[in-house]
Structure formats: structure tokens, C-alpha cells
Design an enzyme around this catalytic site. Sequence first.
Site, PDB file in Angstrom:
ATOM      1  N   SER A  12       0.839  -1.304   0.074  1.00  0.00           N
ATOM      2  CA  SER A  12      -0.212   0.131  -0.024  1.00  0.00           C
ATOM      3  C   SER A  12       0.956   1.179   0.116  1.00  0.00           C
ATOM      4  O   SER A  12       0.397   2.333  -0.563  1.00  0.00           O
ATOM      5  CB  SER A  12      -1.157  -0.074   1.177  1.00  0.00           C
ATOM      6  OG  SER A  12      -0.190   0.203   2.205  1.00  0.00           O
ATOM      7  N   ASN A  13       2.030   1.199   0.697  1.00  0.00           N
ATOM      8  CA  ASN A  13       2.855   2.305   0.683  1.00  0.00           C
ATOM      9  C   ASN A  13       3.491   2.482  -0.842  1.00  0.00           C
ATOM     10  O   ASN A  13       3.622   3.728  -1.262  1.00  0.00           O
ATOM     11  CB  ASN A  13       4.077   2.228   1.737  1.00  0.00           C
ATOM     12  CG  ASN A  13       3.753   2.628   2.938  1.00  0.00           C
ATOM     13  OD1 ASN A  13       3.346   4.017   3.159  1.00  0.00           O
ATOM     14  ND2 ASN A  13       3.480   1.710   3.873  1.00  0.00           N
ATOM     15  N   ARG A  65      22.063 -15.189   3.227  1.00  0.00           N
ATOM     16  CA  ARG A  65      21.696 -13.818   3.138  1.00  0.00           C
ATOM     17  C   ARG A  65      22.686 -12.993   2.372  1.00  0.00           C
ATOM     18  O   ARG A  65      22.199 -12.013   1.440  1.00  0.00           O
ATOM     19  CB  ARG A  65      21.804 -13.295   4.820  1.00  0.00           C
ATOM     20  CG  ARG A  65      21.189 -11.841   4.999  1.00  0.00           C
ATOM     21  CD  ARG A  65      21.147 -11.566   6.404  1.00  0.00           C
ATOM     22  NE  ARG A  65      20.199 -12.450   7.271  1.00  0.00           N
ATOM     23  CZ  ARG A  65      18.831 -12.183   7.271  1.00  0.00           C
ATOM     24  NH1 ARG A  65      18.544 -11.284   6.645  1.00  0.00           N
ATOM     25  NH2 ARG A  65      18.080 -13.099   8.029  1.00  0.00           N
ATOM     26  N   MET A  90      10.557  -6.950   4.581  1.00  0.00           N
ATOM     27  CA  MET A  90      10.572  -7.439   5.619  1.00  0.00           C
ATOM     28  C   MET A  90      12.068  -8.382   5.866  1.00  0.00           C
ATOM     29  O   MET A  90      12.197  -9.173   6.521  1.00  0.00           O
ATOM     30  CB  MET A  90       9.367  -8.279   5.819  1.00  0.00           C
ATOM     31  CG  MET A  90       8.053  -7.617   5.811  1.00  0.00           C
ATOM     32  SD  MET A  90       7.996  -6.422   6.833  1.00  0.00           S
ATOM     33  CE  MET A  90       7.722  -7.251   8.450  1.00  0.00           C
ATOM     34  N   ARG A  91      12.899  -8.069   5.322  1.00  0.00           N
ATOM     35  CA  ARG A  91      14.259  -8.577   5.296  1.00  0.00           C
ATOM     36  C   ARG A  91      15.459  -7.817   5.786  1.00  0.00           C
ATOM     37  O   ARG A  91      15.290  -6.589   5.294  1.00  0.00           O
ATOM     38  CB  ARG A  91      15.105  -9.166   4.012  1.00  0.00           C
ATOM     39  CG  ARG A  91      14.014 -10.051   2.998  1.00  0.00           C
ATOM     40  CD  ARG A  91      13.812 -11.305   3.837  1.00  0.00           C
ATOM     41  NE  ARG A  91      15.119 -12.194   3.711  1.00  0.00           N
ATOM     42  CZ  ARG A  91      15.568 -13.334   4.321  1.00  0.00           C
ATOM     43  NH1 ARG A  91      14.368 -13.985   5.040  1.00  0.00           N
ATOM     44  NH2 ARG A  91      16.654 -13.812   4.354  1.00  0.00           N
ATOM     45  N   ASN A 107      13.663   4.284   4.442  1.00  0.00           N
ATOM     46  CA  ASN A 107      12.687   3.085   4.966  1.00  0.00           C
ATOM     47  C   ASN A 107      11.524   3.986   5.591  1.00  0.00           C
ATOM     48  O   ASN A 107      11.789   5.040   6.042  1.00  0.00           O
ATOM     49  CB  ASN A 107      13.514   2.320   6.022  1.00  0.00           C
ATOM     50  CG  ASN A 107      12.392   1.294   6.685  1.00  0.00           C
ATOM     51  OD1 ASN A 107      11.801   0.443   5.927  1.00  0.00           O
ATOM     52  ND2 ASN A 107      12.531   1.025   7.835  1.00  0.00           N
ATOM     53  N   HIS A 109       8.933   3.213   8.806  1.00  0.00           N
ATOM     54  CA  HIS A 109       8.462   2.483   9.923  1.00  0.00           C
ATOM     55  C   HIS A 109       7.398   2.804  10.639  1.00  0.00           C
ATOM     56  O   HIS A 109       7.182   4.194  10.929  1.00  0.00           O
ATOM     57  CB  HIS A 109       9.730   2.379  10.938  1.00  0.00           C
ATOM     58  CG  HIS A 109       9.424   1.579  12.187  1.00  0.00           C
ATOM     59  ND1 HIS A 109       9.338   0.235  12.168  1.00  0.00           N
ATOM     60  CD2 HIS A 109       9.079   1.733  13.380  1.00  0.00           C
ATOM     61  CE1 HIS A 109       8.996  -0.362  13.126  1.00  0.00           C
ATOM     62  NE2 HIS A 109       9.138   0.690  14.153  1.00  0.00           N
ATOM     63  N   GLU A 174       1.279   7.207   6.782  1.00  0.00           N
ATOM     64  CA  GLU A 174       2.258   6.738   6.209  1.00  0.00           C
ATOM     65  C   GLU A 174       2.126   7.036   4.542  1.00  0.00           C
ATOM     66  O   GLU A 174       2.969   7.389   3.962  1.00  0.00           O
ATOM     67  CB  GLU A 174       2.319   5.005   6.336  1.00  0.00           C
ATOM     68  CG  GLU A 174       2.888   4.486   7.558  1.00  0.00           C
ATOM     69  CD  GLU A 174       3.061   3.081   7.711  1.00  0.00           C
ATOM     70  OE1 GLU A 174       3.844   2.433   6.810  1.00  0.00           O
ATOM     71  OE2 GLU A 174       2.466   2.656   8.401  1.00  0.00           O
TER      72      GLU A 174
HETATM   73  C1  GRF Z   1       3.812  -0.620   6.750  1.00  0.00           C
HETATM   74  O1  GRF Z   1       3.045  -0.152   7.899  1.00  0.00           O
HETATM   75  C2  GRF Z   1       5.309  -0.233   7.000  1.00  0.00           C
HETATM   76  O2  GRF Z   1       5.524   0.985   7.748  1.00  0.00           O
HETATM   77  C3  GRF Z   1       5.908  -1.432   7.516  1.00  0.00           C
HETATM   78  O3  GRF Z   1       5.115  -2.491   7.099  1.00  0.00           O
HETATM   79  C4  GRF Z   1       3.644  -2.006   6.406  1.00  0.00           C
HETATM   80  C5  GRF Z   1       3.908  -2.261   4.913  1.00  0.00           C
HETATM   81  O4  GRF Z   1       2.727  -1.973   4.463  1.00  0.00           O
HETATM   82  N1  GRF Z   1       7.263  -1.346   7.584  1.00  0.00           N
HETATM   83  P1  GRF Z   1       2.363  -2.071   2.897  1.00  0.00           P
HETATM   84  O5  GRF Z   1       3.170  -3.278   2.273  1.00  0.00           O
HETATM   85  O6  GRF Z   1       3.131  -0.858   2.337  1.00  0.00           O
HETATM   86  O7  GRF Z   1       1.114  -1.833   2.681  1.00  0.00           O
END
Ligand code: GRF
Length: 203
Positions: A12-13, A65, A90-91, A107, A109, A174
Site C-alpha cells: 500500500s505504501n 543472506r 521484511m528482510r 525506509n 517504519h 504513512e
Molecule cells: C507498513 O506499515 C510499513 O511501515 C511497515 O510495513 C507495512 C507495509 O505495508 N514497515 P504495505 O506493504 O506498504 O501496505
Amino acid sequence: KRVGVLISGRGSNLHALIEACQYEPDYPAEIVLVASNNPDAAGLQKAADSGIPTLALDHRTFDSREAFDEALDRNLKKAELDILCNAGFMRLHTEGFVKSWWNRHLNIHPSLLPAFKGLHTHERVIEAGMTVSGCTVHAVRLEMDSGPIVDQAVVPVLNNDTPDTLAARVLDAEHLLYPHALKLVASGAVTIEDDKIVVNHSE
Ligand code: GRF
């Protein structure tokens, strides 16, 4: 500026960044590659639907890795990116990868860093009795969720919030913050020098 986005899931971001690049007049960036460690990430489809090249590199098919990060780095370099944005990636990155994108790597958060780094953020914010939370865009450093802060947005924590209702409010923030922060960096209004954010005032 040529921007790459790293995702692992929903995206979604990423979607918010794509929309800003497409619809905001004079937006100083274009997304030229979306890469994921998860071939099933929904965000890859979003990117493809917008005509953006995608790359799926399944981390489980690499021996280490380091090997995964080296392959990812090679592919990103080929795309001649100016800026790399993690959006729900998520890595954890290796030191080599972090150095390779030093001060060109952002990034997002879902907390007001440096508070509440890591996972299960919203649960911990509610547990701590916070009355505000928010989100942070920062330059990537080796330590997870650390690095010079480009911008932040604040949202209230309400009395009856659950982790899910708070997460949804932070996520809305976000989607406004990330396009704004990327604009600051891509336009040069903000630069990251050594470990500091420098705000450049135009004449
Ligand atoms: C978001 O809340 C971001 O801050 C976090 O993981 C989520 C990712 O959401 N690190 P999306 O995949 O952008 O919808």
C-alpha cells in the site's frame, strides 16, 4: 530521480508512491523498478498494472543472506537507481548492501522512531499507554529501524484503540508521509550527509 522500491507484501505504501509519481505535478521522482523477496507479494501486481518493471527474487532460493543481497544489489545497480525505498520490505540487509546504498536508501517504519523499533509496534505503543504514535521515514543503517530521520507524522492513540485500529490510522499517515519524504530527498530540499539531515533552503 530514478527510484527503486523494495516490498515484501501488500504494497500500500508502494501504491501511494506510484500515485504521487503519476499524478502529482512536477513530482521529482519516477519509480523504475519494484523488487520483492516474496514472489507472491501483492504489490508486484500493483506495479505491473502501472507498467513498472518488477523483479521477484525469492530469498529462499539463495544459500545465504549475503548471496541474496548480492544478487539484489546487482539487479538494482543495473536499473541505475538514484534512490532506493523500502516499503514493507521484511528482510534485514547485510552490511555490504547497506553500504552500497548509503544515504540513498530510505525506509518507512510505523512508529515515532527512535521509539518502538521492530515488529508488533502498535501493540507495544498501546501497552505503553502512549497518547500519540505515528510513522517515520529515515535513511537506512545497519541497525534495524535506525538512521537519520527525514520526516515524521503524528497520529493520536485513542482510548478504545486496538492494534488494528491504530495500525489503520498510522497507515493512512504513512501514505501521505512517504510520498512527501521522497519528494524532499529527490528534489534535493533535504540531503543526507554523513549521519545528519541537511535542509537546503532554496533562494
Ligand atoms: C507498513 O506499515 C510499513 O511501515 C511497515 O510495513 C507495512 C507495509 O505495508 N514497515 P504495505 O506493504 O506498504 O501496505
